[in-house]
Write an enzyme that holds these catalytic residues in place. Structure first.
Site, PDB file in Angstrom:
ATOM      1  CG  HIS A 130       1.338   3.962  -5.159  1.00  0.00           C
ATOM      2  ND1 HIS A 130       1.480   5.328  -5.217  1.00  0.00           N
ATOM      3  CD2 HIS A 130       0.074   3.725  -4.715  1.00  0.00           C
ATOM      4  CE1 HIS A 130       0.360   5.901  -4.803  1.00  0.00           C
ATOM      5  NE2 HIS A 130      -0.506   4.940  -4.501  1.00  0.00           N
TER       6      HIS A 130
ATOM      7  CD  GLU B  83      -6.165   4.826  -3.103  1.00  0.00           C
ATOM      8  OE1 GLU B  83      -6.310   5.741  -3.918  1.00  0.00           O
ATOM      9  OE2 GLU B  83      -5.624   4.965  -2.003  1.00  0.00           O
TER      10      GLU B  83
ATOM     11  CG  HIS C  26      -2.745   6.519  -8.189  1.00  0.00           C
ATOM     12  ND1 HIS C  26      -3.844   7.066  -7.545  1.00  0.00           N
ATOM     13  CD2 HIS C  26      -2.090   5.809  -7.239  1.00  0.00           C
ATOM     14  CE1 HIS C  26      -3.846   6.707  -6.282  1.00  0.00           C
ATOM     15  NE2 HIS C  26      -2.798   5.941  -6.061  1.00  0.00           N
TER      16      HIS C  26
ATOM     17  CB  CYS D  44       0.296   8.140  -1.960  1.00  0.00           C
ATOM     18  SG  CYS D  44      -0.146   6.921  -0.723  1.00  0.00           S
TER      19      CYS D  44
ATOM     20  CG  HIS E 256      -2.920  -3.903 -16.725  1.00  0.00           C
ATOM     21  ND1 HIS E 256      -4.121  -4.384 -16.279  1.00  0.00           N
ATOM     22  CD2 HIS E 256      -1.988  -4.734 -16.227  1.00  0.00           C
ATOM     23  CE1 HIS E 256      -3.922  -5.470 -15.550  1.00  0.00           C
ATOM     24  NE2 HIS E 256      -2.631  -5.694 -15.494  1.00  0.00           N
TER      25      HIS E 256
ATOM     26  CG  HIS F  15      -4.103   1.570  -5.293  1.00  0.00           C
ATOM     27  ND1 HIS F  15      -3.853   1.293  -3.974  1.00  0.00           N
ATOM     28  CD2 HIS F  15      -3.672   2.839  -5.490  1.00  0.00           C
ATOM     29  CE1 HIS F  15      -3.308   2.349  -3.385  1.00  0.00           C
ATOM     30  NE2 HIS F  15      -3.187   3.314  -4.295  1.00  0.00           N
TER      31      HIS F  15
HETATM   32  N1  LIG Z   1      -8.854  10.873   0.550  1.00  0.00           N
HETATM   33  C1  LIG Z   1      -7.869  10.162  -0.049  1.00  0.00           C
HETATM   34  N2  LIG Z   1      -6.771   9.868   0.643  1.00  0.00           N
HETATM   35  C2  LIG Z   1      -5.804   9.142   0.047  1.00  0.00           C
HETATM   36  C3  LIG Z   1      -5.953   8.697  -1.261  1.00  0.00           C
HETATM   37  C4  LIG Z   1      -7.135   9.031  -1.971  1.00  0.00           C
HETATM   38  O1  LIG Z   1      -7.321   8.671  -3.146  1.00  0.00           O
HETATM   39  N3  LIG Z   1      -8.065   9.748  -1.335  1.00  0.00           N
HETATM   40  N4  LIG Z   1      -4.983   7.964  -1.824  1.00  0.00           N
HETATM   41  C5  LIG Z   1      -3.874   7.639  -1.174  1.00  0.00           C
HETATM   42  C6  LIG Z   1      -2.848   6.813  -1.885  1.00  0.00           C
HETATM   43  O2  LIG Z   1      -3.296   6.446  -3.157  1.00  0.00           O
HETATM   44  C7  LIG Z   1      -2.231   5.639  -1.184  1.00  0.00           C
HETATM   45  O3  LIG Z   1      -1.839   4.630  -2.099  1.00  0.00           O
HETATM   46  C8  LIG Z   1      -2.975   4.991  -0.095  1.00  0.00           C
HETATM   47  O4  LIG Z   1      -1.975   4.430   0.693  1.00  0.00           O
HETATM   48  P1  LIG Z   1      -2.057   4.295   2.274  1.00  0.00           P
HETATM   49  O5  LIG Z   1      -3.042   5.225   2.837  1.00  0.00           O
HETATM   50  O6  LIG Z   1      -0.731   4.368   2.768  1.00  0.00           O
HETATM   51  O7  LIG Z   1      -2.682   2.866   2.385  1.00  0.00           O
HETATM   52  P2  LIG Z   1      -1.989   1.500   2.089  1.00  0.00           P
HETATM   53  O8  LIG Z   1      -3.105   0.547   1.818  1.00  0.00           O
HETATM   54  O9  LIG Z   1      -0.961   1.606   1.035  1.00  0.00           O
HETATM   55  O10 LIG Z   1      -1.221   1.193   3.412  1.00  0.00           O
HETATM   56  P3  LIG Z   1      -1.690   0.992   4.887  1.00  0.00           P
HETATM   57  O11 LIG Z   1      -0.672   1.774   5.645  1.00  0.00           O
HETATM   58  O12 LIG Z   1      -1.616  -0.469   5.092  1.00  0.00           O
HETATM   59  O13 LIG Z   1      -3.094   1.516   5.078  1.00  0.00           O
HETATM   60  C9  LIG Z   1      -3.611   8.113   0.177  1.00  0.00           C
HETATM   61  N5  LIG Z   1      -4.688   8.856   0.729  1.00  0.00           N
HETATM   62 ZN   LIG Z   2      -2.487   5.112  -4.274  1.00  0.00          ZN
END
Ligand SMILES: Nc1nc2c(c(=O)[nH]1)N=C([C@H](O)[C@H](O)COP(=O)(O)OP(=O)(O)OP(=O)(O)O)CN2
Ligand SMILES: [Zn+2]
Length: 121
Positions: free
Chosen positions: A27, A111, A14, A23, A67, A29
């Protein structure tokens, strides 16, 4: 009142619109999806509803997402494919599929192992 939860997962890409940060790029998940249902009446087998029936319905929905690039799907043309919007969309689709005697209580979308969103009306 009885409450049941089933969990399935899917992998997809997404890209978050109206979002500043990494994000905003495409990328992926592996999302874990938990659906909780509730009801009062057990059948002759002592079940509110067969877990397998719930899982089958959830799998059918998630097959549409697995996918894919979620942003390209009709479900997410208008709604940014966040965990929140995924949870609400899956809630609506599950509610349309399960037997009338049970109600969907909530849908939780993980996620990552440390971040989830819950939708309930
Ligand atoms: N309320 C929300 N906040 C976020 C969402 C969401 O769906 N709802 N989604 C994202 C992104 O999809 C992102 O991929 C999340 O990445 P991140 O927060 O950086 O977490 P990671 O697991 O990739 O990395 P860490 O830094 O290790 O936590 C963002 N926010
Ligand atoms: Zn994401």
């Amino acid at each position: 009142m009885f409450r049941l939860t089933v969990r399935e997962q899917f992998a997809a890409a997404h890209q978050l619109k109206n979002y500043e940060g990494k994000c905003a790029r495409i990328h992926g998940h592996t999302w874990q999806v938990e659906v909780e249902v509730a009801g009062e009446t057990l059948d002759e087998a002592g079940m509110l509803v067969d877990f397998n029936e719930l899982k089958r319905s959830l799998k059918e929905i998630l097959e549409d997402y697995d996918h894919t690039l979620l942003n390209e799907l009709a479900d997410f043309k208008e709604a940014n494919p966040t965990a929140e919007n995924l949870a609400r969309t899956i809630y609506i689709r599950m509610a349309a599929r399960i037997p009338e005697k049970v109600k969907v209580v909530q849908v939780r979308v993980w996620e990552s192992p440390t971040a989830c969103a819950i939708y309930h009306p």
